[in-house]
Design an enzyme around this catalytic site. Structure first.
Site, PDB file in Angstrom:
ATOM      1  N   HIS A   1      46.409  63.411  90.214  1.00  0.00           N
ATOM      2  CA  HIS A   1      47.729  63.572  90.850  1.00  0.00           C
ATOM      3  C   HIS A   1      48.573  64.671  90.180  1.00  0.00           C
ATOM      4  O   HIS A   1      48.982  65.613  90.866  1.00  0.00           O
ATOM      5  CB  HIS A   1      48.454  62.225  90.892  1.00  0.00           C
ATOM      6  CG  HIS A   1      49.897  62.310  91.281  1.00  0.00           C
ATOM      7  ND1 HIS A   1      50.304  62.758  92.527  1.00  0.00           N
ATOM      8  CD2 HIS A   1      51.042  62.028  90.597  1.00  0.00           C
ATOM      9  CE1 HIS A   1      51.629  62.736  92.578  1.00  0.00           C
ATOM     10  NE2 HIS A   1      52.100  62.303  91.420  1.00  0.00           N
TER      11      HIS A   1
ATOM     12  N   HIS B   1      54.789  65.462  84.718  1.00  0.00           N
ATOM     13  CA  HIS B   1      55.948  64.869  85.395  1.00  0.00           C
ATOM     14  C   HIS B   1      55.993  63.343  85.368  1.00  0.00           C
ATOM     15  O   HIS B   1      57.062  62.752  85.440  1.00  0.00           O
ATOM     16  CB  HIS B   1      56.086  65.396  86.830  1.00  0.00           C
ATOM     17  CG  HIS B   1      55.211  64.733  87.839  1.00  0.00           C
ATOM     18  ND1 HIS B   1      53.950  65.186  88.127  1.00  0.00           N
ATOM     19  CD2 HIS B   1      55.410  63.646  88.618  1.00  0.00           C
ATOM     20  CE1 HIS B   1      53.415  64.408  89.058  1.00  0.00           C
ATOM     21  NE2 HIS B   1      54.277  63.463  89.374  1.00  0.00           N
ATOM     22  N   ASP B   2      54.842  62.661  85.278  1.00  0.00           N
ATOM     23  CA  ASP B   2      54.867  61.201  85.262  1.00  0.00           C
ATOM     24  C   ASP B   2      54.645  60.615  83.865  1.00  0.00           C
ATOM     25  O   ASP B   2      54.573  59.402  83.703  1.00  0.00           O
ATOM     26  CB  ASP B   2      53.795  60.648  86.208  1.00  0.00           C
ATOM     27  CG  ASP B   2      54.264  60.662  87.657  1.00  0.00           C
ATOM     28  OD1 ASP B   2      55.484  60.525  87.876  1.00  0.00           O
ATOM     29  OD2 ASP B   2      53.411  60.826  88.560  1.00  0.00           O
TER      30      ASP B   2
ATOM     31  N   GLU C   1      57.677  58.607  82.495  1.00  0.00           N
ATOM     32  CA  GLU C   1      57.924  57.483  83.392  1.00  0.00           C
ATOM     33  C   GLU C   1      56.852  56.395  83.252  1.00  0.00           C
ATOM     34  O   GLU C   1      57.158  55.219  83.178  1.00  0.00           O
ATOM     35  CB  GLU C   1      57.963  58.010  84.836  1.00  0.00           C
ATOM     36  CG  GLU C   1      58.256  56.958  85.880  1.00  0.00           C
ATOM     37  CD  GLU C   1      59.690  56.441  85.815  1.00  0.00           C
ATOM     38  OE1 GLU C   1      60.536  57.139  85.221  1.00  0.00           O
ATOM     39  OE2 GLU C   1      59.936  55.335  86.326  1.00  0.00           O
ATOM     40  N   ASP C   2      55.602  56.800  83.195  1.00  0.00           N
ATOM     41  CA  ASP C   2      54.510  55.828  83.321  1.00  0.00           C
ATOM     42  C   ASP C   2      53.715  55.559  82.044  1.00  0.00           C
ATOM     43  O   ASP C   2      52.792  54.751  82.060  1.00  0.00           O
ATOM     44  CB  ASP C   2      53.509  56.305  84.398  1.00  0.00           C
ATOM     45  CG  ASP C   2      54.140  56.345  85.770  1.00  0.00           C
ATOM     46  OD1 ASP C   2      55.190  55.706  85.948  1.00  0.00           O
ATOM     47  OD2 ASP C   2      53.591  57.024  86.655  1.00  0.00           O
TER      48      ASP C   2
ATOM     49  N   ASP D   1      55.739  66.670  94.172  1.00  0.00           N
ATOM     50  CA  ASP D   1      55.274  65.314  93.896  1.00  0.00           C
ATOM     51  C   ASP D   1      55.255  64.493  95.185  1.00  0.00           C
ATOM     52  O   ASP D   1      54.264  63.849  95.539  1.00  0.00           O
ATOM     53  CB  ASP D   1      56.231  64.689  92.861  1.00  0.00           C
ATOM     54  CG  ASP D   1      55.809  63.297  92.425  1.00  0.00           C
ATOM     55  OD1 ASP D   1      54.607  62.982  92.519  1.00  0.00           O
ATOM     56  OD2 ASP D   1      56.691  62.534  91.990  1.00  0.00           O
TER      57      ASP D   1
HETATM   58 MN    MN Z   1      54.143  61.672  90.625  1.00  0.00          MN
END
Ligand code: MN
Length: 744
Positions: A64, A89-90, A93-94, A155
């Site tokens: 991704h 980018h994630d 967050e993740d 995204d």
């Molecule tokens: Mn994403």
């Protein structure tokens, strides 16, 4: 979880590396070896962080971020920093990574962009208001670094492309958000291709049947029109080749979603859409020859095919605010078919497809310094600065103000201004300057006098007429349309109201203290309930604005004084006449406003009682009313807020009759409405159609006055109730050319 064999894991590793190499390939020509080292580092970092995660499809998560990075570079045209950020980018967050880790590894800029992305990510999971709130947050980041928004769009695009792996209801949710928020945003940023794809994909999930049907029909149409298009191109190619112009001609088909939109908007079937394809001519021009080359091409084409001047769109002289530049003409092609031809240069084309990011290619610096974009950002800031708006209202406002089309108008000096469509003279005045807005009384458009509420049209040249005094009126909020103007009007009204309230308070204090009475909570409450006013500020304001009877207030102050001194037996006198003889302060209040008074029911007691409706305010059922026993004239019924009634109330204390309407709907009452509008042919006819045709309301009389192209009509009509009257007023407001409708 599925256990993978070592062999399978090895295959996966190879696939990941292949995907990564694909990314490197697509940014090779605009990155240095050092850049690519950093990209490699980001890729490895991201891969390590996401190593245990998988997407809904079952593939390793790292696919991704790689795909998003690829969109960022190939489809939006962004550089190294953005590629690195897309890969990461994630991560915050993740995974367990923190922004500080990113800062240490990749520096400040990357860390800040990732922080921006983290703030707005993962959000659209809960309630609708939250979606909106997050969208607002996202726009706030626009000012920090536009790349945050661009990466977010990439995204979202990749998530839409892989939406088939989601559950049905999640698909619907994501698809509608995409259509509602992201596609318009992409459009606004000039990312035409991304906008189209987002719209097509969301239609695919929100209405799969229609999507499939249009897709199939479009494929068939493409096949059928191949020879027509190549023939059309052949005819214009020849004269173009005879020049020194360097060009390319393509046929472009409408997207599924825009076909769908057009079918809905015009309520026509697929077969009746005439512009399913357009011809695009892309010129390779030097910067100084761009416009001249476009116009040369235009004249060569129109020598072969006749143009329809009404459908010509010149966005090379004045580009759209999203930066779009192109010259569109519609010509009569062979077999009597209208064909749209778009003429633009390579630079204009890149910009139309990739948006603002494409500027970087044509400018030396790495900054966005486009004027139209600055204006757009400025508008966003105005909206964000309005703290009264809730997040949802904000999104609606944002959409209606910023995504809608615009009108282009001129100042008397010939400067161009663009405003959202439906903007009025008042919006324009505030666009010029707050003081011009505050003192605006009208305008001359192309030499003709128009009211403040006049809706601007493309090409209008506007001269604002101001008075020496700045005086903002309450009804202006109905005329203004842009948030800038509305905010300024509300500010000014608040200020004016404060000044008037201060005057009112001074007046009250002076009257009260002269009798030794001071403003106290209990007393003020009695006054408020007497006048039926919500709060003390409002009371002072109404007093200052001369909307309350000062005499009545003096009586109340006197009564208060008497009550305090226990001297309530003495009657209140007005001149030689006794106005009121209160047993107590409360009795005084109850007598006029109380619940124990006998009530006159209008519509029921009609035969028994001699009464009539006051000509000044002509009350109708639904209005708050009050009756007065008038010597020799019977009972006169007024609206309670009528000026005349206020006067009577102060003089006829004891002869006030509490009055109420019955539910009887068979009686009609006379009411007057004033309509102001554009004096155009058919106006009268349209108004009458609404009144007697649609609403079946009888008209007693019509008076009309026209001046300077402005129509002013007063209609006396028979209605049953204020509800019916309000409905009529609403319908009349919708008649085209009508500026205002008020009850008189
Ligand atoms: Mn994403």
């Amino acid at each position: 979880m599925v256990q993978l064999t070592t062999a399978q894991l090895q295959i996966e590793r190879k696939e990941i590396l292949a995907a990564y190499r694909g990314l490197i390939k697509s940014c090779q020509d605009h990155t240095s070896p050092e850049d690519r080292k950093l990209i490699r580092k980001a890729f490895e970092y991201s891969q390590e962080m996401h190593k245990d995660a998988r997407r809904k499809s079952g593939e390793p998560y790292i696919f991704h971020p790689i795909a998003v990075a690829k969109i960022v570079t190939r489809e939006i045209g962004l550089g190294t920093t953005s590629i690195i950020c897309a890969l990461l980018h994630d991560v915050v967050e993740d995974t367990f990574a923190e922004v500080e880790d990113i800062r240490r590894e990749f520096g400040n800029t990357v860390a800040e962009i990732i922080e921006g992305l983290t703030k707005i990510s993962g959000v659209f999971d809960h309630k609708s208001s939250q979606q909106a709130e997050n969208f607002r947050k996202m726009l706030l980041t626009l000012s920090d670094d536009i790349r945050v928004v661009l990466i977010k769009l990439a995204d979202r695009l990749h998530n839409m492309r892989t939406l088939e792996h989601m559950k049905k209801e999640k698909q619907l949710k994501i698809a509608s958000e995409t259509h509602y928020l992201y596609a318009p945003l992409a459009h606004r940023l000039g990312l035409y291709n991304i906008k189209t794809e987002l719209e097509d994909l969301s239609l695919k999930y929100t209405d799969p049947k229609v999507f499939k049907e249009i897709t199939q029909k479009l494929a068939r149409y493409k096949d059928d029109s191949k020879s027509y298009i190549s023939n059309f191109i052949k005819i214009i190619k020849e004269p173009l080749q005879a020049t020194d112009l360097n060009f390319e001609i393509k046929g472009r088909f409408k997207s599924v979603s825009s076909i769908y939109k057009k079918m809905n908007k015009q309520d026509i079937p697929f077969e009746q859409i005439y512009d399913l394809f357009a011809i695009r001519i892309i010129l390779n021009s030097t910067p100084e020859n761009e416009k001249a080359d476009c116009w040369r091409t235009y004249s060569l084409i129109t020598e072969k095919y006749k143009p329809n001047m009404e459908r010509m769109r010149d966005w090379i002289t004045i580009p759209k605010t999203n930066g779009y530049e192109s010259l569109h003409i519609t010509v009569m092609g062979p077999k009597g078919r209208w064909v749209e031809v778009q003429i633009r240069t390579q630079r204009m084309d890149d910009q139309a497809e990739k948006g603002y990011a494409a500027h970087w290619k044509y400018k030396d610096g790495k900054e966005f310094n486009d004027k139209a974009f600055e204006v757009w950002l400025g508008r966003i800031h105005e909206l964000l600065e309005n703290p009264q708006l809730s997040a949802l209202e904000f999104v609606d406002e944002f959409k209606s103000n910023l995504f809608s089309d615009e009108v282009y108008v001129f100042t008397p000096k010939g400067d161009l201004k663009n405003l959202p469509i439906k903007s009025t003279v008042l919006d324009f005045a505030y666009e010029i300057h707050t003081r011009v807005g505050n003192s605006c009384i009208g305008a001359k458009i192309n030499g003709k006098l128009v009211p403040l509420s006049y809706e601007l049209k493309n090409g209008d040249q506007i001269e604002i007429i101001t008075s020496r005094k700045e005086e903002v009126k309450e009804e202006w909020v109905n005329f203004a349309q842009t948030s800038k103007a509305l905010n300024k009007i509300k500010d000014a009204l608040r200020e004016q109201k404060k000044i008037i309230a201060t005057k009112g308070k001074a007046l009250f204090d002076w009257k009260a203290t002269s009798l030794g009475i001071h403003e106290d909570h209990e007393f003020m409450n009695v006054i408020l309930s007497y006048f039926k006013i919500r709060n003390v500020f409002e009371f002072y304001y109404q007093l200052g604005a001369h909307r309350l009877d000062i005499k009545k207030i003096q009586d109340l102050i006197q009564l208060r004084k008497d009550q305090i001194e226990n001297k309530t037996k003495s009657p209140i006198k007005e001149g030689t006449r006794t106005v009121i003889d209160p047993k107590s302060f409360e009795a005084f209040i109850r007598k006029e406003r109380g619940v124990d008074t006998d009530m006159l029911l209008i519509g029921e007691d009609m035969e028994r009682i001699d009464y009539h409706f006051a000509p000044c305010c002509q009350p109708i059922p639904g209005d708050e009313i009050v009756g007065f026993i008038m010597p020799k004239k019977g009972i006169e019924i007024h609206q309670t807020h009528c000026k005349e009634a206020e006067k009577l109330m102060s003089h006829f204390g004891p002869s006030i009759v509490k009055t109420k309407w019955t539910e009887d709907a068979n009686i009609t009452f006379l009411a007057g409405i004033k309509i102001i509008g554009e004096d155009r042919i058919g106006m009268m006819n349209n108004l009458i159609k609404v009144i007697s045709g649609m609403m079946k309301i009888n008209i007693r009389s019509i008076t009309i006055d026209t001046e300077d192209g402005i129509y002013e009509g007063v209609f006396k009509v028979f209605v049953h109730h204020t509800d019916q009257l309000n409905k009529l007023i609403d319908l009349l407001k919708k008649v085209s050319g009508v500026f205002s409708v008020t009850r008189v």
